[in-house]
Design an enzyme around this catalytic site. Sequence first.
Site, PDB file in Angstrom:
ATOM      1  N   LYS A 143     -26.763  72.690  37.728  1.00 38.52           N
ATOM      2  CA  LYS A 143     -28.016  72.870  37.001  1.00 38.52           C
ATOM      3  C   LYS A 143     -27.741  72.897  35.496  1.00 38.52           C
ATOM      4  CE  LYS A 143     -32.036  76.026  37.054  1.00 38.52           C
ATOM      5  NZ  LYS A 143     -32.571  77.277  37.633  1.00 38.52           N
ATOM      6  N   SER A 202     -35.857  80.677  42.221  1.00 34.29           N
ATOM      7  CA  SER A 202     -35.503  79.339  41.731  1.00 34.29           C
ATOM      8  C   SER A 202     -34.376  78.638  42.462  1.00 34.29           C
ATOM      9  CB  SER A 202     -35.157  79.406  40.247  1.00 34.29           C
ATOM     10  OG  SER A 202     -36.338  79.473  39.492  1.00 34.29           O
ATOM     11  N   SER A 249     -37.044  76.647  39.865  1.00 32.92           N
ATOM     12  CA  SER A 249     -36.676  75.810  38.753  1.00 32.92           C
ATOM     13  C   SER A 249     -35.450  74.937  39.001  1.00 32.92           C
ATOM     14  CB  SER A 249     -36.404  76.688  37.523  1.00 32.92           C
ATOM     15  OG  SER A 249     -35.290  77.530  37.757  1.00 32.92           O
TER      16      SER A 249
END
Lengths: 491, 95, 484
Positions: C76, C175, C151
């Site tokens: 990420k 997330s 996310s």
Amino acid sequence: MDVMAKNNQFFIEREQNKYEVVIGLEVHAQVTSDSKLFSSSPTKFGAEPNTQVSLVDAAFPGMLPVINEFCVKQAIKTGIGLKAKINKKSIFDRKNYFYADLPQGYQISQYKYPIIGEGKVILDMADGQKEIGIERLHLEQDAGKSIHDIDPTNTFVDLNRSGVALMEIVSKPDLRSPDEVNAYIKKLRSIMRYLGTCDGNMQEGSLRADVNVSVRRQGDDNFGTRCEIKNVNSIKFMQMAIIYEANRQVDLIEEGKSIDQETRLFDTKKNETRSMRSKEDAHDYRYFPDPDLLPLEISDEFITQIKDEIPELPDEKKKRFIDKFNLSSYEANILVSDIDTSKYFEEVIKNSDVKLATNWITGELFAVLNEKNLEISESPVSSNNLSKLINLIKDGTISGKIAKTIFEEMIDGDKDPQIIVDQKGLKQESDPKALEELINKVIKHNTSKVEEYKSGKEKLFGFFVGQVMKESKGKGNPQLINKILKEKLNG
Amino acid sequence: MTIDLKTVKHISKLARISTDEKKANKLANDLNSIFKFIEALNELDTEKVEPLTSVADTKLRLREDKFEANNIRDKILKNSPDENKDYFVVPKVVE
Amino acid sequence: MSDITKLSLNELIKNIRNKKLSSTEITNSFIERSEKSKKLNTYVTDNFSSALEAAKIFDEKPNMDLKLPGIPIAVKDLFCTNGVRTTAGSNILNNFIPPYESTVTQSMWDEGAILLGKLNCDEFAMGSSNETSFFGNVQNPISENLVPGGSSGGSSAALAANLTPVTIGTDTGGSIRQPASFTGTVGLKPTYGSCSRYGIVAFASSLDQAGPMSQNVKDTALLLEVISKFDNKDSTSIDFKRNKYSSELTNNIKGLKIGIPNEYRVEGMPKEIEGLWKKGIEIIKDCGAKTVDISLPTTKYALPTYYIVAPAEASSNLARYDGVKYGFRSEGENLIDMYEKTRSEGFGEEVKRRILIGTYVLSSGYYDAYYLKAQKVRQLIKKDFDYVYNNVDAILTPSTPSSAFKIGEKTNDPVSMYLNDIFTVPVNLAGLPGISIPAGIDNKGFPLGLQIIGKPFDEQTILNIAYSMEEKINFKNNITDWWM
Ligand SMILES: [Mg+2]
Ligand SMILES: [Zn+2]
């Protein structure tokens, strides 16, 4: 307390009214430590710009604070020195505001739960002692430095100081005059220097203060609206700022106007305070506990361990000097107020007379330091050699007068007084026979004066002493000369 | 409770985010719907509850006072929007 | 080897250790597939050429004792990576190249893994659909125009599309678990304090945790073993004795007591979710564990609490993005003007919305009513869990109240978007570990996940439960490569 000060007599006077000035200080004292409060950057003063900045200090994304144990210890030490309450649990909060030299966009400080609670400081004023209450002491980070005068269109930012540990020491509004402010700052500085928690160097910014000033009519019980004068970095400027600000406020009141509670800045060039607009709309600091840090918990053992390390502090030392050495309060004050002076004094008296040491340090030595603008730590005469000189006086080897000549020479290269005495043959003449010879000679050469003396003009005694001294080239033992001369003249 | 335009502008100012009239209006709407939802909390009596700041069940660790004397100025300034090699640079600040 | 990218992490490691595959071959396969999958928009920044170099170096002198020998992994874009652009999905960090590495990613490289690239995410991890990213939305490989969750949406999509064998995300309110659920993959949020937050772009410091995402539970266990470490650079990192999650993994969960919380039967919950949950309960019983009805009465207040606590912390954490030290700057007439323009243009709408919520709840006069109140409710939520954990070993819930939704479907209604995290948020507030595993599909054929919540520091138990259930569920993602 029982020795509450008598009125310090500082008032702002106008035709009709007399105003009292009420002052509270928020002193920012830089903690003496090798590394910063939440990062491992060095704290040394005077480095090249931005060379003592870590990723944490510059608030890079994902960087986190880790607290320095020694800074915590230093705060606790200072708390003990201020006879204050040590809070076993305290919390670090974020104080949020935007400023060019505040890289995180917040300052890590302590708000509701500071590490140190209420304490006190005793001031020795000319008219007696006065106690000033301490509201709290908390730990926080320093900001960086904005430099406005390198470039005409830009401000430059140096983050070397960003993250350095500060102790913010907040007084109660107990101060009433510029003199008290002077005494208070000096006392705080003295205590912290004894403890080794802050070097107190105001030129380097290790000690700065926000000064809260309000005024009220004499006899009024309520406080007036206060203004905070930010970041004043010398005692002289603090005093000037207070006098200016108090007068400004009094003028407003006299004109029937009201005083705005605001943050002001002291302009040292114009000797005036003015409103600091840049701070005005940032008043809402949105404090909240820093989620990157947990509550700071201090154990009893930790506190006990620190207490064991606390040295004798100025108040206690002063009391001991008075009790043990019979010094006057005035003398003791002078000797204890600065830690280096007290250290020097104690070195000297290890092997020599206290009374003489007191006089020599506060007299000759201070005069020289003053003249040469030196700190006692830079004294050209070491405590060891001063001690020797005092012993030479005490055991009659030299007279006080000769000692002064010798002292003049010692200044140049910290010379050993014994060597000067030997080299120059300055040893005091204490042989009664030798002195008697000199006295006989003087009497013989001044027969008419002897007659005058004998017929009642006793003032002439000094003249004879002087003459004998001259004959001895200054080396004659004055006590002996006095004694023998008296016998001869009166006999 | 409703969040009006004035409030939106005030908190935008505090947060240093510029907003025009149109954006402020939309924000006021969004914030109002979010706060309507948030206000469910008022149903709970929390008078005697201790606030919870961190779930990390540990004591604050203290670090030894050791400094690392590595000057990383170049690294620190490399990402800076301004080219200056010694300083961070911002528009002139007038006190 | 037919299709290397379909292999699980553990299979890849086995092949590397057996010398059946080289790191270069593996790295190449993932790069090739990634190159053909640009339409999914999973990568913000690729590190392909450096990754190939690193793979070559590994192959020349392979160290098979490492836990992730020569394995390429994309992460990420919230993890700071030394010398590789890190954006947090934001314009304000568009050009930011960190001169340092996050502790979590460093742990992976130390075990032989190779950085493949940086994966798209919601801006500053604020979002549940990856639609708030400055770099555009991500396509869920399950179906066109479907959000991958958020996310960590770039991570879940890249993982499901076999563009990376495993990945790591961060989870502040769900997330990791929600996007895992939306893509038919496994995602675990560790106990707060397990994985260091050092070097991770902060969203809400008291809630953020990094965690593994993978195709199966065994891979998650292995990756957790690598990244869960005490770190003295993070004051909230906890020094507890960690299990050897992968070697201690077992499908024997006989006798465990699993709580089924009443309050998670929320109003309007789709029948399919209810059905999935029931199925999960049956499977758990099948595995030899017992289920117990429990009550977590404060559950319904978790989301409002979260939407005070997280924005408050974020409003302060994001104050450092001011155009002075790094990142985007918009020129202004003076300092304040520069700040306001930089932050107004540098941040996207959702981030600004949350900064303003946070600023408001901390501002003078509102602190007690909002922020303090939320901290107190947070205490109650934690106490709920503490209480039930006297009696149960873990808790089973659905991961999300629905399957993945269409891109654009919820962007105009922040509150409906926030409701996505209704089952995951309480876990963050209480600092507990939680794992989402794929458990079925809905009538549209989209994956649905079940969440297992554990006691603090008891990741091993939820991994074991997940492992046992996984075996019985035997979920297979049906991905057609429609984007190629
Ligand atoms: Mg102040
Ligand atoms: Zn301060």
